[in-house]
Design a protein around this motif. Structure first.
Motif, PDB file in Angstrom:
ATOM      1  N   HIS A  29      11.931  99.731  38.732  1.00  0.00           N
ATOM      2  CA  HIS A  29      12.754  99.752  39.949  1.00  0.00           C
ATOM      3  C   HIS A  29      11.917 100.226  41.129  1.00  0.00           C
ATOM      4  O   HIS A  29      11.986  99.663  42.218  1.00  0.00           O
ATOM      5  N   ARG A  30      11.133 101.256  40.912  1.00  0.00           N
ATOM      6  CA  ARG A  30      10.301 101.786  41.990  1.00  0.00           C
ATOM      7  C   ARG A  30       9.246 100.778  42.421  1.00  0.00           C
ATOM      8  O   ARG A  30       8.977 100.611  43.602  1.00  0.00           O
ATOM      9  N   LEU A  31       8.650 100.062  41.455  1.00  0.00           N
ATOM     10  CA  LEU A  31       7.680  99.021  41.795  1.00  0.00           C
ATOM     11  C   LEU A  31       8.331  97.893  42.589  1.00  0.00           C
ATOM     12  O   LEU A  31       7.740  97.363  43.532  1.00  0.00           O
ATOM     13  N   ALA A  32       9.527  97.504  42.206  1.00  0.00           N
ATOM     14  CA  ALA A  32      10.226  96.422  42.900  1.00  0.00           C
ATOM     15  C   ALA A  32      10.513  96.794  44.355  1.00  0.00           C
ATOM     16  O   ALA A  32      10.547  95.918  45.227  1.00  0.00           O
ATOM     17  N   GLU A  33      10.707  98.062  44.627  1.00  0.00           N
ATOM     18  CA  GLU A  33      10.938  98.502  45.998  1.00  0.00           C
ATOM     19  C   GLU A  33       9.657  98.442  46.824  1.00  0.00           C
ATOM     20  O   GLU A  33       9.707  98.246  48.028  1.00  0.00           O
ATOM     21  N   LEU A  34       8.512  98.590  46.165  1.00  0.00           N
ATOM     22  CA  LEU A  34       7.236  98.637  46.872  1.00  0.00           C
ATOM     23  C   LEU A  34       6.530  97.291  46.979  1.00  0.00           C
ATOM     24  O   LEU A  34       5.800  97.047  47.935  1.00  0.00           O
ATOM     25  N   LEU A  35       6.735  96.432  45.996  1.00  0.00           N
ATOM     26  CA  LEU A  35       5.987  95.181  45.911  1.00  0.00           C
ATOM     27  C   LEU A  35       6.903  93.975  46.071  1.00  0.00           C
ATOM     28  O   LEU A  35       8.043  93.979  45.617  1.00  0.00           O
ATOM     29  N   ASP A  36       6.367  92.938  46.688  1.00  0.00           N
ATOM     30  CA  ASP A  36       7.103  91.681  46.830  1.00  0.00           C
ATOM     31  C   ASP A  36       6.527  90.691  45.823  1.00  0.00           C
ATOM     32  O   ASP A  36       5.405  90.212  45.975  1.00  0.00           O
ATOM     33  N   TRP A  37       7.277  90.386  44.790  1.00  0.00           N
ATOM     34  CA  TRP A  37       6.814  89.527  43.705  1.00  0.00           C
ATOM     35  C   TRP A  37       7.182  88.062  43.909  1.00  0.00           C
ATOM     36  O   TRP A  37       6.932  87.229  43.042  1.00  0.00           O
ATOM     37  N   ASP A  38       7.761  87.718  45.048  1.00  0.00           N
ATOM     38  CA  ASP A  38       8.207  86.339  45.271  1.00  0.00           C
ATOM     39  C   ASP A  38       7.072  85.322  45.173  1.00  0.00           C
ATOM     40  O   ASP A  38       7.301  84.172  44.814  1.00  0.00           O
ATOM     41  N   PHE A  39       5.858  85.733  45.480  1.00  0.00           N
ATOM     42  CA  PHE A  39       4.738  84.796  45.398  1.00  0.00           C
ATOM     43  C   PHE A  39       4.561  84.262  43.974  1.00  0.00           C
ATOM     44  O   PHE A  39       4.095  83.139  43.784  1.00  0.00           O
ATOM     45  N   LEU A  40       4.964  85.033  42.971  1.00  0.00           N
ATOM     46  CA  LEU A  40       4.838  84.575  41.584  1.00  0.00           C
ATOM     47  C   LEU A  40       5.735  83.372  41.310  1.00  0.00           C
ATOM     48  O   LEU A  40       5.374  82.486  40.550  1.00  0.00           O
ATOM     49  N   TYR A  41       6.908  83.357  41.893  1.00  0.00           N
ATOM     50  CA  TYR A  41       7.818  82.222  41.697  1.00  0.00           C
ATOM     51  C   TYR A  41       7.204  80.945  42.262  1.00  0.00           C
ATOM     52  O   TYR A  41       7.303  79.879  41.671  1.00  0.00           O
ATOM     53  N   GLN A  42       6.548  81.047  43.410  1.00  0.00           N
ATOM     54  CA  GLN A  42       5.910  79.883  44.010  1.00  0.00           C
ATOM     55  C   GLN A  42       4.734  79.400  43.169  1.00  0.00           C
ATOM     56  O   GLN A  42       4.553  78.207  42.958  1.00  0.00           O
ATOM     57  N   GLN A  43       3.928  80.322  42.688  1.00  0.00           N
ATOM     58  CA  GLN A  43       2.732  79.953  41.934  1.00  0.00           C
ATOM     59  C   GLN A  43       3.050  79.445  40.528  1.00  0.00           C
ATOM     60  O   GLN A  43       2.250  78.723  39.943  1.00  0.00           O
ATOM     61  N   THR A  44       4.167  79.827  39.963  1.00  0.00           N
ATOM     62  CA  THR A  44       4.500  79.418  38.595  1.00  0.00           C
ATOM     63  C   THR A  44       5.616  78.386  38.536  1.00  0.00           C
ATOM     64  O   THR A  44       6.099  78.061  37.452  1.00  0.00           O
ATOM     65  N   GLN A  45       6.021  77.858  39.667  1.00  0.00           N
ATOM     66  CA  GLN A  45       7.142  76.938  39.708  1.00  0.00           C
ATOM     67  C   GLN A  45       6.906  75.701  38.841  1.00  0.00           C
ATOM     68  O   GLN A  45       7.808  75.224  38.171  1.00  0.00           O
ATOM     69  N   SER A  46       5.683  75.202  38.810  1.00  0.00           N
ATOM     70  CA  SER A  46       5.403  73.993  38.025  1.00  0.00           C
ATOM     71  C   SER A  46       5.339  74.266  36.529  1.00  0.00           C
ATOM     72  O   SER A  46       5.339  73.340  35.723  1.00  0.00           O
TER      73      SER A  46
END
Length: 45
Positions: free
Chosen positions: A27-44
């Motif tokens: 939870h604390r990491l999710a508040e500090l980091l934006d992981w949305d780039f992973l969805y874009q890079q792994t979409q395929s």
């Protein structure tokens, strides 16, 4: 499968994210980091 899924049920509402303590490391990491780039890079995948 990937994505942000919203499950709704009129009888029972259970969200694991609500059951995990706010002090939890992830939870604390999710508040500090934006992981949305992973969805874009792994979409395929």
């Amino acid at each position: 499968m990937q994505g942000h899924k919203q499950f709704t049920d009129n009888v029972l509402r259970f969200r694991l994210s609500e059951r995990v303590p706010k002090q939890n490391l992830y939870h604390r990491l999710a508040e500090l980091l934006d992981w949305d780039f992973l969805y874009q890079q792994t979409q395929s995948l």
